[in-house]
Design an enzyme around this catalytic site. Sequence first.
Site, PDB file in Angstrom:
ATOM      1  N   ALA A 156       0.866  -1.171   0.000  1.00  0.00           N
ATOM      2  CA  ALA A 156       0.000   0.000   0.000  1.00  0.00           C
ATOM      3  C   ALA A 156       0.905   1.223   0.000  1.00  0.00           C
ATOM      4  O   ALA A 156       1.725   1.395   0.901  1.00  0.00           O
ATOM      5  CB  ALA A 156      -0.902  -0.011   1.236  1.00  0.00           C
ATOM      6  N   SER A 157       0.789   2.050  -1.003  1.00  0.00           N
ATOM      7  CA  SER A 157       1.680   3.204  -1.150  1.00  0.00           C
ATOM      8  C   SER A 157       1.486   4.187  -0.008  1.00  0.00           C
ATOM      9  O   SER A 157       0.428   4.248   0.619  1.00  0.00           O
ATOM     10  CB  SER A 157       1.413   3.911  -2.479  1.00  0.00           C
ATOM     11  OG  SER A 157       1.594   3.027  -3.562  1.00  0.00           O
ATOM     12  N   ALA A 158       2.520   4.984   0.262  1.00  0.00           N
ATOM     13  CA  ALA A 158       2.434   6.007   1.297  1.00  0.00           C
ATOM     14  C   ALA A 158       1.320   6.989   0.941  1.00  0.00           C
ATOM     15  O   ALA A 158       1.223   7.447  -0.207  1.00  0.00           O
ATOM     16  CB  ALA A 158       3.762   6.735   1.430  1.00  0.00           C
TER      17      ALA A 158
END
Length: 394
Positions: free
Chosen positions: A99-101
């Site tokens: 899950a991307s920042a």
Amino acid sequence: MTATDLAASEQIAMRDLLGAVNNDLDTPLGPEWERAAWAVPRHRFLPERIYLGDDLEPCTRAEAPETWLRAAYANDSVVTQINDGQDPGDGERWASSAASAPGIVFRMLHMLDLADGHRVLEIGTGTGWNAGLLAHRLGPENVTTVEVDPVLAAEADARLRKLSLEPTVSAGDGALGHTSTQPFDRVEATCSVRSVPQAWVRQTRPGGVILTPWETPWLCYGLLRLKVGVHGDASGRFSPHSAFMLMRNQRTDLRIYRDVVRDDHQPEESRTTLSPWTVTGDDLAAQFAIGLQLRDVWRTWHDDPDVDGVASRLWVATTDAASWAAVDWDGHSDDRFTVWQYGPRRLWNEVEAAHDWWTHAGRPAPDRFGLTTLPDRGEWVWLDKPDQPLPTTG
């Protein structure tokens, strides 16, 4: 922790996260995205098991709920899958989905410059959170998302349905785009690429935008925003920020001693005054420029190799494993290093030339570089404008 306590913790965590995101962005988070963040909470899109730290230690929500929740609302990426979903046993663990920042997620959503009615194709569904944010903003009927891993696609689809958000979720090769008969206004990739797939250009309407993270074998860094023209062309600039996992069909799985160096190789010896840390260290602008020029060259460090008089060694090799170079530091001298080179190309000479070009060009930052792609000419990278292509090797 009671349900009331948990709900209160989630509210506090969300407010803290939105504050951190606003600190990251050049302009405050738009009200439409703040509403989407509250309506599409990030923790609802993370799996029960995530992986933390450099060693990718598993953390489950049931066993460590507070640690899990902190990770869910930190302004940082969270690894959600390792080894393409296969059990590594006692073997090496490596991240295969994350899950991307949130900071980069909302930065990219802002860069898309969305308007009501826009149709968006997302490449790389992952957990489904970004697709959920898009669906809340534009309506599920205007969002299509493609995920190469069918298990991840099914899990994301289920999470989206639980929140009554039902964009089109497809399992397939994102490099091929989607089979929709209507062109998209925006294509957004949440995985990095080393070359822009032509399918994305073909499936974007003239005037539309393609936004993708960028990677070269030298460095995973940067965003590329392209505007699509009327003749199947696309052109635009890079910007700094981001480090995303590479699209699976563009991966290279290479290791120096397994795939490149052989016992019978007889390299040439020379010396260099260019420090290997100058081209691999904290100066991301230098690394970015080198990567754009040496599009098929990768590198890796070998600390404390079992070689007399060598404290650290930088390996450089081509992705076809035909040429390699090694730069040795003796642990004492900071202005003279030993170089070994093998194969049809002299890779360290190419690195020196690339760094020298960047220095004489005024040490340009990533946002001075751009890329143009044409259906009959392929793609090329340029400095300041398309008629100033970069020198390339290989």
